[in-house]
Design a protein around this motif. Sequence first.
Motif, PDB file in Angstrom:
ATOM      1  N   GLY A  35       0.791  -1.223   0.000  1.00  0.00           N
ATOM      2  CA  GLY A  35       0.000   0.000   0.000  1.00  0.00           C
ATOM      3  C   GLY A  35       0.821   1.270   0.000  1.00  0.00           C
ATOM      4  O   GLY A  35       0.920   1.961   1.024  1.00  0.00           O
ATOM      5  N   PHE A  36       1.377   1.638  -1.149  1.00  0.00           N
ATOM      6  CA  PHE A  36       2.136   2.884  -1.256  1.00  0.00           C
ATOM      7  C   PHE A  36       1.220   4.103  -1.201  1.00  0.00           C
ATOM      8  O   PHE A  36       1.677   5.223  -0.956  1.00  0.00           O
ATOM      9  CB  PHE A  36       2.959   2.895  -2.545  1.00  0.00           C
ATOM     10  N   THR A  37      -0.055   3.889  -1.475  1.00  0.00           N
ATOM     11  CA  THR A  37      -1.066   4.909  -1.216  1.00  0.00           C
ATOM     12  C   THR A  37      -2.126   4.284  -0.319  1.00  0.00           C
ATOM     13  O   THR A  37      -2.190   3.064  -0.167  1.00  0.00           O
ATOM     14  CB  THR A  37      -1.725   5.402  -2.523  1.00  0.00           C
ATOM     15  N   GLY A  38      -2.949   5.130   0.308  1.00  0.00           N
ATOM     16  CA  GLY A  38      -3.984   4.587   1.175  1.00  0.00           C
ATOM     17  C   GLY A  38      -3.615   4.693   2.640  1.00  0.00           C
ATOM     18  O   GLY A  38      -2.714   5.451   3.027  1.00  0.00           O
ATOM     19  N   PRO A  39      -4.264   3.902   3.479  1.00  0.00           N
ATOM     20  CA  PRO A  39      -4.160   4.099   4.932  1.00  0.00           C
ATOM     21  C   PRO A  39      -2.831   3.723   5.570  1.00  0.00           C
ATOM     22  O   PRO A  39      -2.618   4.039   6.735  1.00  0.00           O
ATOM     23  CB  PRO A  39      -5.288   3.226   5.483  1.00  0.00           C
ATOM     24  N   CYS A  79      -3.670  -0.932  -0.049  1.00  0.00           N
ATOM     25  CA  CYS A  79      -4.349  -1.521   1.114  1.00  0.00           C
ATOM     26  C   CYS A  79      -5.813  -1.822   0.778  1.00  0.00           C
ATOM     27  O   CYS A  79      -6.700  -1.672   1.607  1.00  0.00           O
ATOM     28  CB  CYS A  79      -4.251  -0.596   2.322  1.00  0.00           C
ATOM     29  N   ASP A  80      -6.044  -2.283  -0.457  1.00  0.00           N
ATOM     30  CA  ASP A  80      -7.400  -2.507  -0.959  1.00  0.00           C
ATOM     31  C   ASP A  80      -7.405  -3.754  -1.837  1.00  0.00           C
ATOM     32  O   ASP A  80      -6.522  -3.922  -2.687  1.00  0.00           O
ATOM     33  CB  ASP A  80      -7.849  -1.290  -1.765  1.00  0.00           C
ATOM     34  N   GLY A 107      -6.115  -7.636   3.348  1.00  0.00           N
ATOM     35  CA  GLY A 107      -7.015  -7.580   2.200  1.00  0.00           C
ATOM     36  C   GLY A 107      -6.261  -7.535   0.886  1.00  0.00           C
ATOM     37  O   GLY A 107      -6.693  -8.122  -0.116  1.00  0.00           O
ATOM     38  N   GLU A 108      -5.129  -6.823   0.872  1.00  0.00           N
ATOM     39  CA  GLU A 108      -4.266  -6.804  -0.311  1.00  0.00           C
ATOM     40  C   GLU A 108      -3.777  -8.211  -0.648  1.00  0.00           C
ATOM     41  O   GLU A 108      -3.849  -8.658  -1.801  1.00  0.00           O
ATOM     42  CB  GLU A 108      -3.021  -5.951  -0.049  1.00  0.00           C
ATOM     43  N   ASN A 175     -13.317  -2.032  10.128  1.00  0.00           N
ATOM     44  CA  ASN A 175     -14.181  -3.125   9.701  1.00  0.00           C
ATOM     45  C   ASN A 175     -13.633  -3.801   8.438  1.00  0.00           C
ATOM     46  O   ASN A 175     -14.156  -3.630   7.330  1.00  0.00           O
ATOM     47  CB  ASN A 175     -15.603  -2.602   9.463  1.00  0.00           C
ATOM     48  N   ASN A 176     -12.556  -4.563   8.613  1.00  0.00           N
ATOM     49  CA  ASN A 176     -12.004  -5.377   7.521  1.00  0.00           C
ATOM     50  C   ASN A 176     -11.344  -6.610   8.126  1.00  0.00           C
ATOM     51  O   ASN A 176     -11.455  -6.847   9.336  1.00  0.00           O
ATOM     52  CB  ASN A 176     -11.009  -4.566   6.671  1.00  0.00           C
TER      53      ASN A 176
END
Length: 402
Positions: A35-39, A79-80, A107-108, A175-176
């Motif tokens: 996740g280089f972008t995201g949370p 992160c998706d 999740g990733e 919630n994941n």
Amino acid sequence: MRHIKKSLTLAVAAGVLSMAAPAVAQDVTIGFMGGFTGPIESLAPPIFAGAELAVQQVNDQGGILDGGTFSIVSADGACDATAAANATDRLVNTDQVSAIVGGLCTGETIGGANSAAIPGGVVMISPASTAPALTTLEDNDLVFRTTPSDAFQGQKLAELLLSKDITEIALTYVNNDYGSGFASAVTEAYEAGGGTIAANLAHEDGKADYRAELGNLASSGAQTLVVLAYANSSGQTLLRQALESGNFVTYVGGDGMVGDDLFTGIDAGSVEGMIATRAGAFEGESATVYADLATAAGLTPNDVYAPQSYDAAFLLALAIEKNGSADREGLSAALREVSSAPGETILPGEWEKAKELIAAGTDIDYQGAGGDLDFDDAGDVDGVIVEMTVEGGSFVEVGVIE
């Protein structure tokens, strides 16, 4: 007879040429997906740097597969699960990588594995996906991790709270897969140890306002707020708005909260003494060796999940060397061979030694920055969880939670 003799002569000559020909170097490329972008965008670069260090050491010590170049290419999983599926598809089917370090968020990892890595027969080693859901993934023995499951981290966080006489908490989690799995583990262990969870609330990631959720949590009367979320997203917002409300006295987080971005817009002095947990390194020779190597390379040895990322990349290099080619087939079995006993111990950075032993047919057993990495049937490893606390405006490591 002349034709027979000529054929024999050609056959012998071909055999001599074959024996004399040097081995041909094979270049190898692995992928990194995270996740280089995201949370968790502030956490990803140091984790990637850990993997890059392993790649650099392989090349500095003669390369891979008879002198081939070892390379790593990155892709953003954000992160998706959906973004990770696209990123992994690119690594597997366009970049044609031999294996992948990643994902980081659970999740990733699951999204990328199900969509592209498992169908493509590509081994993935996550250095940071901690949700228990990864343990039960139907993965054809292709998905591994170099960090312990949150089933273990949750137990250790619960034990840490109880050891500090914190016997009542309000708990909120993203919630994941990561948040729900972590929260379940904390809840089970904390209540079994005699603790009371006065409020237990899932929240959606990425909202601008969590005041309603915080109001519900505060109405429980608990003075300790436990947040299992991400430093770049809901975790930061929840912490900032909880501080504004003044309804809690003590703040606690999990590994996703351990990052300097958590303090954006927050007076770090107001959370001095905040408690958190994360995966750490064993206190042994392999961890010390890694710390020295990382420091010499200009890295911070205890960056969150950087040691585990180094281990993942170094293990993939060892497995590829053991497998004898850049092919994906057979890599999973080779990975298990180089990571477990019996075998001669290989420490971080000992690439040249490992190559010589593999070439001689000697078994090796990699002891990593994160400790002994014997994968179980599910591709999980044991590990250690360390206590973190906020001192002087940043997280510092207190020590291993025994």
